[in-house]
Design a protein around this motif. Structure first.
Motif, PDB file in Angstrom:
ATOM      1  N   GLY A 527      27.143   8.206  87.423  1.00 55.21           N
ATOM      2  CA  GLY A 527      26.574   7.138  86.611  1.00 55.21           C
ATOM      3  C   GLY A 527      25.160   7.319  86.132  1.00 55.21           C
ATOM      4  O   GLY A 527      24.422   6.338  85.991  1.00 55.21           O
ATOM      5  N   LEU A 528      24.723   8.548  85.820  1.00 57.07           N
ATOM      6  CA  LEU A 528      23.386   8.735  85.253  1.00 57.07           C
ATOM      7  C   LEU A 528      23.327   8.083  83.870  1.00 57.07           C
ATOM      8  O   LEU A 528      24.342   7.991  83.182  1.00 57.07           O
ATOM      9  CB  LEU A 528      23.056  10.224  85.159  1.00 57.07           C
ATOM     10  CG  LEU A 528      23.109  11.028  86.465  1.00 57.07           C
ATOM     11  CD1 LEU A 528      22.547  12.422  86.237  1.00 57.07           C
ATOM     12  CD2 LEU A 528      22.374  10.325  87.587  1.00 57.07           C
ATOM     13  N   PRO A 529      22.161   7.637  83.442  1.00 64.41           N
ATOM     14  CA  PRO A 529      22.075   6.871  82.182  1.00 64.41           C
ATOM     15  C   PRO A 529      22.601   7.590  80.948  1.00 64.41           C
ATOM     16  O   PRO A 529      23.219   6.970  80.086  1.00 64.41           O
ATOM     17  CB  PRO A 529      20.571   6.601  82.054  1.00 64.41           C
ATOM     18  CG  PRO A 529      20.060   6.603  83.452  1.00 64.41           C
ATOM     19  CD  PRO A 529      20.864   7.657  84.168  1.00 64.41           C
ATOM     20  N   VAL A 530      22.358   8.927  80.844  1.00 64.23           N
ATOM     21  CA  VAL A 530      22.740   9.656  79.632  1.00 64.23           C
ATOM     22  C   VAL A 530      23.539  10.893  80.008  1.00 64.23           C
ATOM     23  O   VAL A 530      23.176  11.622  80.938  1.00 64.23           O
ATOM     24  CB  VAL A 530      21.490  10.081  78.825  1.00 64.23           C
ATOM     25  CG1 VAL A 530      21.903  10.880  77.583  1.00 64.23           C
ATOM     26  CG2 VAL A 530      20.670   8.856  78.427  1.00 64.23           C
ATOM     27  N   ARG A 531      24.643  11.095  79.291  1.00 64.85           N
ATOM     28  CA  ARG A 531      25.421  12.338  79.462  1.00 64.85           C
ATOM     29  C   ARG A 531      25.341  13.142  78.171  1.00 64.85           C
ATOM     30  O   ARG A 531      25.599  12.615  77.088  1.00 64.85           O
ATOM     31  CB  ARG A 531      26.878  12.022  79.786  1.00 64.85           C
ATOM     32  CG  ARG A 531      27.707  13.286  80.047  1.00 64.85           C
ATOM     33  CD  ARG A 531      29.114  12.927  80.493  1.00 64.85           C
ATOM     34  NE  ARG A 531      29.983  12.588  79.387  1.00 64.85           N
ATOM     35  CZ  ARG A 531      31.064  11.807  79.491  1.00 64.85           C
ATOM     36  NH1 ARG A 531      31.375  11.260  80.653  1.00 64.85           N
ATOM     37  NH2 ARG A 531      31.811  11.560  78.444  1.00 64.85           N
ATOM     38  N   VAL A 532      24.960  14.407  78.314  1.00 64.49           N
ATOM     39  CA  VAL A 532      24.906  15.326  77.173  1.00 64.49           C
ATOM     40  C   VAL A 532      25.939  16.414  77.403  1.00 64.49           C
ATOM     41  O   VAL A 532      25.921  17.087  78.441  1.00 64.49           O
ATOM     42  CB  VAL A 532      23.501  15.949  77.016  1.00 64.49           C
ATOM     43  CG1 VAL A 532      23.498  16.979  75.884  1.00 64.49           C
ATOM     44  CG2 VAL A 532      22.459  14.869  76.765  1.00 64.49           C
ATOM     45  N   VAL A 533      26.847  16.582  76.447  1.00 61.81           N
ATOM     46  CA  VAL A 533      27.911  17.578  76.580  1.00 61.81           C
ATOM     47  C   VAL A 533      27.710  18.665  75.520  1.00 61.81           C
ATOM     48  O   VAL A 533      27.579  18.375  74.326  1.00 61.81           O
ATOM     49  CB  VAL A 533      29.299  16.940  76.411  1.00 61.81           C
ATOM     50  CG1 VAL A 533      30.385  18.006  76.579  1.00 61.81           C
ATOM     51  CG2 VAL A 533      29.492  15.801  77.404  1.00 61.81           C
ATOM     52  N   MET A 534      27.685  19.894  75.991  1.00 59.84           N
ATOM     53  CA  MET A 534      27.544  21.046  75.095  1.00 59.84           C
ATOM     54  C   MET A 534      28.828  21.872  75.217  1.00 59.84           C
ATOM     55  O   MET A 534      29.013  22.660  76.142  1.00 59.84           O
ATOM     56  CB  MET A 534      26.321  21.875  75.492  1.00 59.84           C
ATOM     57  CG  MET A 534      26.027  23.047  74.565  1.00 59.84           C
ATOM     58  SD  MET A 534      24.502  23.900  75.098  1.00 59.84           S
ATOM     59  CE  MET A 534      24.464  25.247  73.907  1.00 59.84           C
ATOM     60  N   GLY A 535      29.744  21.648  74.253  1.00 59.38           N
ATOM     61  CA  GLY A 535      31.011  22.364  74.254  1.00 59.38           C
ATOM     62  C   GLY A 535      30.925  23.616  73.402  1.00 59.38           C
ATOM     63  O   GLY A 535      30.399  23.559  72.281  1.00 59.38           O
ATOM     64  N   GLU A 536      31.428  24.707  73.915  1.00 61.33           N
ATOM     65  CA  GLU A 536      31.269  25.993  73.222  1.00 61.33           C
ATOM     66  C   GLU A 536      31.872  25.960  71.820  1.00 61.33           C
ATOM     67  O   GLU A 536      31.226  26.352  70.837  1.00 61.33           O
ATOM     68  CB  GLU A 536      31.895  27.115  74.043  1.00 61.33           C
ATOM     69  CG  GLU A 536      31.671  28.490  73.441  1.00 61.33           C
ATOM     70  CD  GLU A 536      32.039  29.611  74.413  1.00 61.33           C
ATOM     71  OE1 GLU A 536      31.820  30.779  74.045  1.00 61.33           O
ATOM     72  OE2 GLU A 536      32.525  29.307  75.525  1.00 61.33           O
ATOM     73  N   ARG A 537      33.100  25.451  71.708  1.00 65.98           N
ATOM     74  CA  ARG A 537      33.764  25.450  70.402  1.00 65.98           C
ATOM     75  C   ARG A 537      33.053  24.541  69.401  1.00 65.98           C
ATOM     76  O   ARG A 537      32.750  24.933  68.271  1.00 65.98           O
ATOM     77  CB  ARG A 537      35.224  25.007  70.565  1.00 65.98           C
ATOM     78  CG  ARG A 537      36.044  25.091  69.273  1.00 65.98           C
ATOM     79  CD  ARG A 537      37.452  24.598  69.485  1.00 65.98           C
ATOM     80  NE  ARG A 537      37.462  23.189  69.903  1.00 65.98           N
ATOM     81  CZ  ARG A 537      38.573  22.529  70.269  1.00 65.98           C
ATOM     82  NH1 ARG A 537      39.731  23.162  70.324  1.00 65.98           N
ATOM     83  NH2 ARG A 537      38.492  21.263  70.615  1.00 65.98           N
ATOM     84  N   ASP A 538      32.770  23.294  69.826  1.00 62.77           N
ATOM     85  CA  ASP A 538      32.113  22.342  68.918  1.00 62.77           C
ATOM     86  C   ASP A 538      30.710  22.812  68.534  1.00 62.77           C
ATOM     87  O   ASP A 538      30.282  22.641  67.390  1.00 62.77           O
ATOM     88  CB  ASP A 538      32.030  20.958  69.573  1.00 62.77           C
ATOM     89  CG  ASP A 538      33.391  20.311  69.715  1.00 62.77           C
ATOM     90  OD1 ASP A 538      34.335  20.766  69.040  1.00 62.77           O
ATOM     91  OD2 ASP A 538      33.518  19.349  70.500  1.00 62.77           O
ATOM     92  N   PHE A 539      30.003  23.385  69.482  1.00 62.06           N
ATOM     93  CA  PHE A 539      28.631  23.801  69.212  1.00 62.06           C
ATOM     94  C   PHE A 539      28.601  24.953  68.212  1.00 62.06           C
ATOM     95  O   PHE A 539      27.734  25.016  67.325  1.00 62.06           O
ATOM     96  CB  PHE A 539      27.920  24.198  70.502  1.00 62.06           C
ATOM     97  CG  PHE A 539      26.443  24.383  70.337  1.00 62.06           C
ATOM     98  CD1 PHE A 539      25.591  23.290  70.234  1.00 62.06           C
ATOM     99  CD2 PHE A 539      25.887  25.662  70.269  1.00 62.06           C
ATOM    100  CE1 PHE A 539      24.220  23.465  70.078  1.00 62.06           C
ATOM    101  CE2 PHE A 539      24.526  25.836  70.112  1.00 62.06           C
ATOM    102  CZ  PHE A 539      23.688  24.733  70.018  1.00 62.06           C
ATOM    103  N   LYS A 540      29.560  25.859  68.365  1.00 63.86           N
ATOM    104  CA  LYS A 540      29.597  26.994  67.433  1.00 63.86           C
ATOM    105  C   LYS A 540      29.962  26.531  66.031  1.00 63.86           C
ATOM    106  O   LYS A 540      29.468  27.069  65.042  1.00 63.86           O
ATOM    107  CB  LYS A 540      30.601  28.036  67.913  1.00 63.86           C
ATOM    108  CG  LYS A 540      30.094  28.864  69.086  1.00 63.86           C
ATOM    109  CD  LYS A 540      31.113  29.914  69.510  1.00 63.86           C
ATOM    110  CE  LYS A 540      30.571  30.793  70.634  1.00 63.86           C
ATOM    111  NZ  LYS A 540      31.574  31.803  71.070  1.00 63.86           N
TER     112      LYS A 540
END
Length: 572
Positions: A527-540
């Motif tokens: 339950g941290l306030p912010v989640r940042v997701v870095m997906g390899e496919r989407d990022f590329k």
């Protein structure tokens, strides 16, 4: 913190012993570890929360002019014997002896210890007022520890004590500390109420006292409040008036009625076709003061309940307990049919103020299978003593009788009260006044449960997925998860992690070799306030991150150049 190198373990199943959300989620999220019944170790992520709460409390106490010290966890028994509380505290105090056969205890609270420090240090009015506080471990040997950190045996507490030459000074510091507590809970973002309360064993029954209650459905305490007038009090302290006064004032004679097998108020009133408000409930208690005991008969309107705290305070005794069957026999009181007439042995009798002395009621006849109708206090009991003894309830009216009150549940996280000279007088403390004469200083006491605040935060802030931490005390601010396979992309993710930490964010970097679903469930559970997701496919493909607000669930796509500002915006 990189999770691949961290000390953290989550659990899918809810432990059978955990009954309320905070206990369940703290165990499942790997924040605490049970050592023994009511005793918990704080694991790294959980301990970060504890330290953040401590820091907020420390800052507000310091702003209020308080001075921090640290007292011993083990205190000498002779201090408690001097104050008269060695036996009063009962089984909650963990007592033991050292090699020299001296009495010691693990501190459940520190009034005696701080008073001893004060009397050996402060000699003149010129050194007052002074407020000393500590953040330290306490131990209370609860009979039935439960609910994790909510009612454990070992816990962390902030306790402060102020010393004064007069009541006006005590009142001012009390108000200052009241405001400091409000500042703490405002900073935590809590929904809370500051309510009138009872001082319990710590203070005198007539001391000015307030509890700070975090509003939560799982709270153990009932808060009586009136949204129209602003009145709020713990149910133990609340003073209200009955809204239902459907009493019978029709003139009638005292009459014995057979009520075979009807020993409860509900059964008797159903049998007679009368509302319970037209009956009187009889309760017998044994009051204990030191080694002395006496019995008291308490009479209430039939559908009211006794407030035991009010009874204990009125009697001015250490303890009260329901009278045993043998005590009832001694007074000729017939269980289930007790009334205020024909008692064989003299006993203290108290009528609750809600009973109208001119109304007629049904009461026990002191005879098995029989009750009396037509009982009027004014006629049958000339010198009756009326006292406020009933437990306030929803639907009552404020004491002036104008507005209805409501009930909500709360978790007590802070308790402040004026001790007066209870401890300084008992322990022979004097200070030289400005007139050259010695006098006994007055004290105030201000407690705040650090670890209970942590649990209360979760009780108020969670959903079916896990904890939703208030940003001020979240163990970390950002949960940065990568969905990566190639070494090149992992290196890019490492650079992003460095960028976020260099920007001043507290970041958990989930670089574990696990699937997206597994990581997201852990993120929601923690339950941290912010989640940042870095997906390899989407990022590329787009150079974007997925940024999720844990509290609202809102998801946004953000480019690398705007990532820091977006996180700042969500944490603002």
């Amino acid at each position: 913190m990189r999770l691949s190198q961290g000390f953290w373990q989550t659990y899918k199943e809810t432990p059978a012993e955990a009954e309320i959300p905070s206990h369940q989620l703290m165990l499942r999220a790997g924040l605490i570890h049970k050592s023994a019944a009511g005793i918990y170790n704080y694991l790294p992520l959980g301990y970060r929360v504890v330290r953040k709460v401590e820091q907020i409390v420390r800052e507000e106490m310091d702003k209020a002019g308080c001075l921090e010290l640290l007292m011993t966890v083990v205190t000498p028994g002779d201090l408690w014997q001097e104050s008269g509380r060695w036996d009063v505290m009962g089984g909650e105090m963990l007592k033991f002896k050292d090699k020299a056969d001296r009495d010691l205890c693990i501190s459940p609270t520190n009034e005696e210890a701080i008073t001893d420090i004060f009397r050996k240090t402060i000699k003149s009015y010129k050194q007052l007022p002074v407020t000393l506080y500590q953040i330290n471990t306490k131990f209370r040997d609860e009979i039935r520890p439960r609910f994790g950190l909510m009612r454990g045996r070992e816990f962390t507490m902030k306790d402060a004590y102020s010393f004064h030459m007069d009541k006006a000074c005590l009142d001012k510091v009390y108000d200052d500390l009241f405001k400091a507590y409000c500042n703490v809970f405002d900073r935590l973002g809590f929904e809370y109420s500051a309510v009138e309360a009872d001082a319990g064993n710590m203070g005198s029954s007539d001391s000015k006292t307030h509890e700070f209650q975090v509003i939560a459905n799982t709270g153990e305490d009932e808060i009586i409040y009136c949204p129209e007038t602003g009145y709020a009090a713990n149910s133990e302290k609340a003073q209200t008036k009955r809204a239902n006064v459907d009493f019978d004032f029709n003139d009638q004679e005292l009459k014995e009625v057979e009520t075979k097998g009807k020993s409860t108020i509900a059964d008797v009133c159903d049998f007679l076709g009368k509302p319970q408000s037209q009956s009187i409930k009889s309760l017998v208690y044994t009051a204990i003061q030191g080694e002395e005991e006496f019995e008291v008969l308490v009479l209430l309107v039939g559908d009211d309940e006794l407030n035991e705290v009010k009874l204990k305070n009125h009697l001015g005794v250490d303890h009260i307990t329901p009278a045993t069957d043998s005590k009832l026999l001694e007074y000729g009181l017939v269980k289930g049919y007790i009334g205020p007439l024909d008692i064989k042995k003299e006993i203290m009798i108290l009528f609750d103020e809600a009973i109208d002395p001119k109304a007629y009621y049904t009461v026990g006849a002191q005879k098995e299978d029989y009750h009396l109708t037509g009982y009027q206090v004014a006629k049958e009991f000339e010198e009756a003593t009326f006292v406020d003894l009933r437990l306030a309830k929803e639907g009552d009216l404020t004491i002036e009788g104008s507005k209805p009150v409501l009930v909500k549940r709360g978790i007590e996280v802070g308790h402040i009260f004026q001790l007066g000279d209870k401890y300084t007088k008992a322990m022979g403390v004097t200070v030289l006044g400005n007139d050259g004469k010695t006098q006994t200083p007055l004290m105030g006491c201000y407690g705040l449960g650090i670890t209970r605040v942590v649990a209360a935060a979760i009780e108020q802030c969670h959903d079916d997925k896990g904890i939703i931490w208030p940003k001020e005390i979240a163990p970390y601010q950002v949960y940065f998860a990568t969905i990566a396979k190639s070494e090149e992309f992992k290196a890019q993710a490492d650079d992003v992690y460095k960028k976020l930490t260099d920007a001043g964010f507290e970041v958990i970097y989930d670089d574990r070799k696990a699937g997206a679903g597994f990581k997201f469930k852990d993120a929601d559970l923690l339950g941290l306030p912010v989640r940042v997701v870095m997906g390899e496919r989407d990022f590329k493909e787009s150079g974007e991150f997925e940024v999720v607000d844990r509290k609202t669930g809102d998801k946004q796509k953000v480019k690398i150049d705007g990532l820091v500002e977006k996180i700042k915006e969500l944490l603002a």
